[in-house]
Design a protein around this motif. Structure first.
Motif, mmCIF file in Angstrom:
data_model
loop_
_atom_site.group_PDB
_atom_site.id
_atom_site.type_symbol
_atom_site.label_atom_id
_atom_site.label_comp_id
_atom_site.label_asym_id
_atom_site.label_seq_id
_atom_site.Cartn_x
_atom_site.Cartn_y
_atom_site.Cartn_z
ATOM 1 N N UNK A 206 0.833 -1.196 0.000
ATOM 2 C CA UNK A 206 0.000 0.000 0.000
ATOM 3 C C UNK A 206 0.872 1.252 0.000
ATOM 4 N N UNK A 207 0.307 2.354 -0.487
ATOM 5 C CA UNK A 207 1.057 3.603 -0.612
ATOM 6 C C UNK A 207 1.678 4.028 0.710
ATOM 7 N N UNK A 208 0.911 3.911 1.802
ATOM 8 C CA UNK A 208 1.414 4.344 3.112
ATOM 9 C C UNK A 208 2.023 3.201 3.920
ATOM 10 N N UNK A 209 2.131 2.005 3.290
ATOM 11 C CA UNK A 209 2.763 0.881 3.955
ATOM 12 C C UNK A 209 1.895 0.165 4.967
ATOM 13 N N UNK A 210 0.651 0.600 5.157
ATOM 14 C CA UNK A 210 -0.233 -0.039 6.145
ATOM 15 C C UNK A 210 -0.703 -1.395 5.641
ATOM 16 N N UNK A 211 -0.873 -2.320 6.587
ATOM 17 C CA UNK A 211 -1.359 -3.654 6.229
ATOM 18 C C UNK A 211 -2.817 -3.860 6.612
ATOM 19 N N UNK A 212 -3.453 -2.822 7.202
ATOM 20 C CA UNK A 212 -4.828 -2.963 7.681
ATOM 21 C C UNK A 212 -5.783 -2.022 6.960
ATOM 22 N N UNK A 213 -5.335 -1.452 5.863
ATOM 23 C CA UNK A 213 -6.162 -0.489 5.143
ATOM 24 C C UNK A 213 -7.086 -1.202 4.175
ATOM 25 N N UNK A 214 -8.363 -0.806 4.184
ATOM 26 C CA UNK A 214 -9.373 -1.419 3.324
ATOM 27 C C UNK A 214 -9.551 -0.568 2.068
ATOM 28 N N UNK A 215 -9.595 -1.225 0.911
ATOM 29 C CA UNK A 215 -9.941 -0.555 -0.339
ATOM 30 C C UNK A 215 -11.450 -0.684 -0.509
#
Length: 545
Positions: A289-298
């Motif tokens: 992900x762009x911000x490196x987060x692994x918990x972000x939902x698209x």
């Protein structure tokens, strides 16, 4: 693009530009080599060596406009080495003055080149079984091993046919005239089918083809590994643009050299991908992900996906369904909904093998890419979303088959039972899954809603299948409404349904599920929840019933 610009790009390491240069100058180089050595096999070897030397030496070429003459010099240098190996012998120093020059006379050069041109024309008049290997070998820079790989012949058979071709060509050369070259165009089918290897990483292979002659999605390619005298089979997974295709090798591809010859076999690969291949492939094809987060939902705006199998930013998605369950429809809907975002998503579209369930797929001329184009669909690689078409197995997705998708973050499992029940999209909420839910990576409240929804629908299905269920009918009715709530009009289906596509925010979808399970909408009939959008739209529709 003119050759000078190609030379500049190639000298900076642009493989595509150099392959284009090779295509433009291969006949020129072959003709020059043939004029020097007057031997087809030696000329072919010389041209290959010359282009390898040219690739290495390009950065030292100061003036791009000089490329043709510079390449001719390389060809002549390699031809001279070949002639020395063939003819080199000792002469007494006293006789040195009587030794003739190696340089041929001008009229001899012209005659040699006339004969070379006539030879190229002669190839076009060979019988079919000889013309194909001769065209590949004499014109398109393919070795005996390449020819064997491309035509599916044994190496001795290729050697025999090329020997026959040489014999006929020598006879033809006695009477051939230059004008024949213009009267008989060489067959160009194989030229359009041949590509060059750009890179091989593990089992991931990238190949450059003529953009106007790309292999089909799921097509089988053959990479000629001359050093190991083998052919490496590759399944096309993606056509990413500018003539580049990416494929999955059926055997280890490490060590394949850049520039290796690749042939489009023009038949569909039927080999399904396995768990081991997925384990190695997924990390190679996904982007964080762009911000490196692994918990972000698209967020997709599709209720059943955002609630029951949310997509992870920078993650991987499997679309897994049988024929007739909307595999490519769901792919294209995701393209329209998420490809404009900033976070990358990698989709693996599992296509079943050709089947009587979908008769067009049984036609040997059936093209997946052409069918998508006819439907007005993309090939799934647009903006932040990239799609890879991979081989699936025939029949329903069993628990064992779904377990093999463990390396993938989100599984959108499409079921024929859902289609028969007229639930669109046909996502089975009992088998669809997301790592975001399974590994508790998002808000616990969202996870609880998904688990409650799955449990309620599972109980409703069990009760529906049992004749004497003692389940609470109110609870079952809520589950029925919930399943109907997960149906939703798609944008891509508007021409077929006559209904405008619907977008429901993830927050509204979660709220709607929670309220249905909590009994907040017990006053509404189940029919009001079917194939619509948000709870507000459902209440408005119910008021008009």
């Amino acid at each position: 693009m003119d050759h000078e610009e190609l030379v500049r790009k190639a000298s900076e390491g642009d493989v595509e530009a150099f392959v284009d240069l090779t295509r433009r100058f291969q006949h020129f180089a072959f003709g020059s080599a043939l004029a020097e050595v007057r031997d087809f096999q030696h000329a072919e070897d010389i041209v290959q060596e010359a282009f390898v030397a040219a690739w290495t030496g390009l950065p030292a070429l100061a003036e791009p406009a000089a490329f043709p003459g510079w390449l001719r010099g390389i060809v002549r240098h390699h031809a001279f080495r070949v002639k020395r190996r063939k003819r080199l012998h000792a002469e007494p120093l006293a006789d040195a003055g009587d030794i003739p020059s190696d340089e041929p006379l001008a009229d001899h050069i012209i005659e040699q080149r006339r004969q070379a041109a006539a030879a190229l024309a002669a190839i076009s008049e060979l019988p079919g079984k000889l013309r194909e290997p001769a065209t590949l070998f004499f014109v398109h820079e393919c070795s005996h091993q390449d020819v064997a790989t491309f035509l599916g012949l044994s190496l001795p058979t290729v050697n025999n046919r090329l020997h026959q071709a040489r014999s006929r060509l020598k006879q033809r050369m006695l009477t051939m005239v230059t004008d024949t070259l213009h009267a008989n165009a060489l067959p160009d089918d194989f030229a359009n089918r041949i590509g060059r290897l750009i890179e091989a990483r593990g089992e991931l292979v990238e190949v450059l083809f003529d953009p106007a002659s790309l292999p089909d999605l799921m097509a089988e390619l053959a990479v000629s590994d001359e050093a190991r005298q083998r052919s490496v089979t590759v399944q096309v997974m993606q056509r990413s643009g500018d003539g580049i295709v990416r494929g999955l090798a059926a055997s280890p591809a490490a060590g394949l050299p850049r520039g290796a010859t690749v042939l489009n076999a023009r038949r569909r690969s039927r080999t399904p991908i396995d768990r081991t291949q997925l384990d190695r492939l997924v990390p190679l094809l996904t982007t964080p992900a762009v911000d490196g987060r692994s918990d972000k939902v698209v967020e997709t705006g599709i209720k059943v996906i955002d609630v029951m199998c949310p997509i992870r930013a920078g993650g991987s998605v499997a679309i897994a369904g049988e024929y007739g369950t909307g595999n490519t429809v769901n792919m294209e809907e995701l393209v329209r909904r998420i490809s404009g975002g900033s976070d990358p998503v990698t989709v693996f579209l599992f296509l079943p093998p050709p089947s009587e369930i979908w008769p067009p797929s049984l036609d040997e001329n059936y093209s997946i890419s052409a069918a998508l184009k006819e439907e007005g669909s993309s090939e799934g690689t647009v903006g932040s979303m990239q799609t890879f078409f991979v081989g699936g197995q025939a029949g329903p997705w069993t628990a064992e088959r779904l377990a093999a998708l463990a390396p993938i973050d989100t599984v959108i499992q499409l079921s024929r039972k859902m289609i028969l029940a007229k639930n669109y999209p046909a996502v089975d909420v009992l088998t669809a899954r997301s790592r975001l839910l399974d590994e508790n990576l998002i808000d616990q409240a969202d996870i609880d809603v998904a688990r409650r929804a799955r449990a309620a629908i599972a109980e409703w299905r069990r009760a529906d299948a049992a004749a004497d269920s003692r389940a609470d009918p109110v609870v079952l009715e809520r589950a029925r409404k919930l399943q109907a709530f997960f149906s939703q009009p798609y944008y891509v289906a508007e021409p077929f349904t006559g209904r405008p596509g619907s977008h429901v925010s993830r927050a509204d979808a979660l709220r709607g599920c929670r309220e249905i399970l909590d009994g907040r909408h017990d006053d509404l009939p189940a029919e009001a929840f079917y194939f619509t959008g948000s709870i507000e739209e459902i209440r408005a529709a119910a008021a008009g019933m």
